[in-house]
Design an enzyme around this catalytic site. Sequence first.
Site, short mmCIF file in Angstrom:
data_model
loop_
_atom_site.label_atom_id
_atom_site.label_comp_id
_atom_site.label_asym_id
_atom_site.label_seq_id
_atom_site.Cartn_x
_atom_site.Cartn_y
_atom_site.Cartn_z
N SER A 13 51.86 65.50 63.37
CA SER A 13 52.30 65.84 62.01
C SER A 13 53.81 66.03 62.00
CB SER A 13 51.62 67.13 61.51
OG SER A 13 51.99 68.23 62.32
N ILE A 15 57.77 66.29 61.88
CA ILE A 15 58.85 65.49 62.46
C ILE A 15 58.33 64.54 63.52
CG2 ILE A 15 60.98 65.60 63.81
CD1 ILE A 15 61.66 68.21 62.36
N SER A 142 66.35 73.90 66.81
CA SER A 142 66.43 74.28 65.41
C SER A 142 67.79 74.90 65.17
CB SER A 142 65.33 75.31 65.10
OG SER A 142 65.50 75.88 63.81
N TYR A 155 60.82 83.30 67.14
CA TYR A 155 61.15 81.88 67.00
C TYR A 155 62.61 81.63 67.36
CZ TYR A 155 61.44 77.26 64.77
OH TYR A 155 61.62 75.92 64.53
N LYS A 159 63.97 79.29 70.41
CA LYS A 159 64.83 78.13 70.17
C LYS A 159 66.21 78.31 70.81
CE LYS A 159 61.88 75.60 67.99
NZ LYS A 159 61.37 74.36 68.62
#
Length: 264
Positions: A13, A15, A142, A155, A159
């Site tokens: 799904s 990207i 990100s 998160y 990242k």
Amino acid sequence: MSAQTVWITGASSGIGEALALQFAKNGDRLVLSARREDELDRVAGRCRDAGLSTDQVLVLPLDVTDWGSLPGKVQAVLDRFGSIDLLVNNAGVSQRSLCKDTDMSVYQKLMDVDVMGQIALTKAVLPHMLERRSGHLAVTSSVAGKVGAPLRTGYCAAKHAVMGFFDALRAEVEGQGVSVSTITPGFIRTDIARNALAGDGSAYGKEDEDIAGGMDVTECAEVVFKGLQAKKREIPVGKGKEMAALWIKRISPEALFRMARARS
């Protein structure tokens, strides 16, 4: 980049799927990995519709947290295609919860999936690329890998970690024929918010306004594809104010900290 073998994780799904279609249109051999085999089969069908033959697409279900399975998965790709020219580490999960409301198991899962899983698969593929003195490793980080944001403590930590790991890895292997790219998306219209972890580990299940107003995922994939073709070391992609944060962090960290606080 024609006729490469391109391995994309998180290909079921978002990207990953959109990027698979870009490489399919380019005629590259594809390895599609994620946990959901039925969704991978769907994406494989779209890649065949884009011009690939059945022999050019390998559906390879994979859980990046199952480290013990990874050497066998690498060998399966080599047995099928003979080489791995580009690995796109795109598997990942996000978070939407305040630190005070977040169970430690959620932080553990974010680190296992978003950091350790990417490192483990990269380490499994790296000897093949070093032996050939040729290859390209990429990771989807990100803007959150450069900037702290509320509701995303775990998160952002994950990242930031992958940015550090792959930047350091580049310094080690670039002189041995292996390129390393970090992909730095801003807000992209995917299901990342809906699939994010809430504080108790359940699915957040809601759309973010920022994500809903973000860049179209196909447009994002086109930018990333071109960046990977050019072997750019860092590939920022997005269209909103969050992209300006990358520059503000360098020029005036205090201004960025105030902006982030205002969003909490």
